[in-house]
Design a protein around this motif. Structure first.
Motif, PDB file in Angstrom:
ATOM      1  N   ASP A  89      37.800  32.620  48.910  1.00  0.00           N
ATOM      2  CA  ASP A  89      38.396  32.919  47.617  1.00  0.00           C
ATOM      3  C   ASP A  89      37.375  32.696  46.738  1.00  0.00           C
ATOM      4  O   ASP A  89      36.806  31.925  46.729  1.00  0.00           O
ATOM      5  N   ASP A  90      37.589  33.340  45.270  1.00  0.00           N
ATOM      6  CA  ASP A  90      37.427  32.881  44.098  1.00  0.00           C
ATOM      7  C   ASP A  90      35.070  33.065  43.551  1.00  0.00           C
ATOM      8  O   ASP A  90      35.832  33.754  41.883  1.00  0.00           O
ATOM      9  N   HIS A 224      39.612  40.148  42.611  1.00  0.00           N
ATOM     10  CA  HIS A 224      40.527  39.005  42.528  1.00  0.00           C
ATOM     11  C   HIS A 224      40.523  38.920  41.261  1.00  0.00           C
ATOM     12  O   HIS A 224      40.870  37.372  40.896  1.00  0.00           O
ATOM     13  N   HIS A 228      41.913  35.245  36.893  1.00  0.00           N
ATOM     14  CA  HIS A 228      42.364  34.479  37.853  1.00  0.00           C
ATOM     15  C   HIS A 228      43.644  33.776  37.581  1.00  0.00           C
ATOM     16  O   HIS A 228      44.347  32.968  37.655  1.00  0.00           O
TER      17      HIS A 228
HETATM   18 ZN   LIG Z   1      42.132  32.227  43.753  1.00  0.00          ZN
END
Ligand SMILES: [Zn+2]
Length: 346
Positions: A89-90, A224, A228
């Protein structure tokens, strides 16, 4: 002790893993990673253990990117056998430095979910601001009061820093997005600190060039959101902007193609009933949560994930299906949002 636990105890761990692997052969396991480092950092993945895990997956399972898994299902009408998906993720740069070379070495695909505003360097990921703040001070001189929030004074050191971090993160997560950012800014001002304009090295994102290179080498670059936020705490139109805006930037920067999506934070409180529909409307082929439960991958827009990192015991539980079988035996369902609820038979 349940029958499955007894059986595992009788067979020993390896026998238990093998049994779970067979029971779950038609149930893909999606593994979730966040950050990588060398030397190791608590709760992150280090190249040494990640390489052991990737080799184990290569030798024992069929590995897919998440979009690859969804395309397989579309073509064949069912999930592939013994499938495992690595997801990260991210969009931190440490993925490119530490994980990507290992994935290339073993020819194992994966999915990297990126927050497009972060890759554009327009924002830091907000938990990093809290980490940064706590690294700047060795003492909180007086009690911090912001609205109903209250954090005591005292030394900030190896022992107390995780406590403050958890308290500040938990409070931030309870707030709607604009209030969360204002809360973090107020924390900074109470501590007399100003966030640097550019993202500090340890919190840096990958570059678009690196993403293009990885996309050409079996790494799916998934969505994503743009900034966020918890999509459980924004309006439907804001959620739409976050999901569609992210898709548009990915398509502009990396070319139009099928992708999958990851809900930020991804806990049951980060979901609203309209989200899977928006994700589908934006053209994403699938989407993932950040927790496991008995549903596994039954709902393609709310597929559950299993934690992984340097803890090899947790890795084997996740990858073999031991964790999934246990959740099913306990009928452990943490979230019921969509039509799959009715079809879940335990
Ligand atoms: Zn995340």
């Amino acid at each position: 002790m349940g029958l499955f636990s007894k059986t595992i105890r009788t067979l020993g761990p390896w026998g238990g893993y093998q049994l779970a692997r067979q029971i779950c052969r038609n149930q893909p396991r999606i593994l979730m990673y966040h950050r990588f480092s060398n030397p190791p950092v608590k709760d992150w993945a280090s190249p040494k253990y990640f390489e052991q895990q990737v080799r184990h997956i290569k030798e024992n399972y069929n590995s897919y990117s998440l979009v690859g898994l969804m395309q397989y299902k579309r073509e064949h009408g069912h999930m592939p056998r013994h499938a495992v998906v690595i997801t990260v993720d991210d969009g931190y740069r440490d993925f490119y430095h530490y994980a990507y070379p290992i994935l290339r070495k073993y020819q194992v695909p994966a999915t990297l979910f990126v927050t497009t505003g972060f890759v554009d360097r327009k924002l830091w990921l907000w938990p990093d601001k809290i980490t940064w703040l706590l690294n700047q001070v060795d003492r909180i001189p007086e009690t911090i009061k912001i609205g109903a929030f209250c954090s005591g004074s005292g030394p900030v050191n190896f022992e107390t820093r995780p406590f403050y971090w958890q308290q500040w993160i938990t409070h931030s997560l309870s707030l709607p997005d604009p209030e969360k950012h204002s809360f973090i800014d107020q924390l900074a001002s109470k501590l007399g600190k100003v966030f640097p304009l550019s993202i500090p090295h340890e919190f840096e994102p990958v570059t678009w060039g690196e993403l293009l290179e990885m996309q050409d080498n079996e790494i799916e670059i998934g969505g994503h959101t743009v900034t966020h936020p918890s999509l459980g705490r924004v309006t439907e139109s804001q959620a739409r902007e976050e999901i569609f805006g992210c898709r548009d930037t990915l398509n502009e920067r990396l070319g139009d193609r099928y992708r999958t999506f990851c809900y930020p934070n991804g806990q049951p409180s980060d979901f609203r009933a309209f989200l899977p529909g928006l994700v589908q409307e934006a053209g994403f082929l699938g989407a993932v949560t950040a927790f496991p439960d008995a549903y596994g991958t039954r709902d393609p827009l709310l597929m559950r994930r299993h934690v992984s990192g340097d803890d090899m015991f947790q890795f084997f539980k996740s990858v073999s299906g031991v964790e999934l079988v246990g959740l099913r035996l306990r009928k452990d369902v943490r979230m019921s949002l969509s039509g799959v609820v009715a079809s879940y038979a335990g």
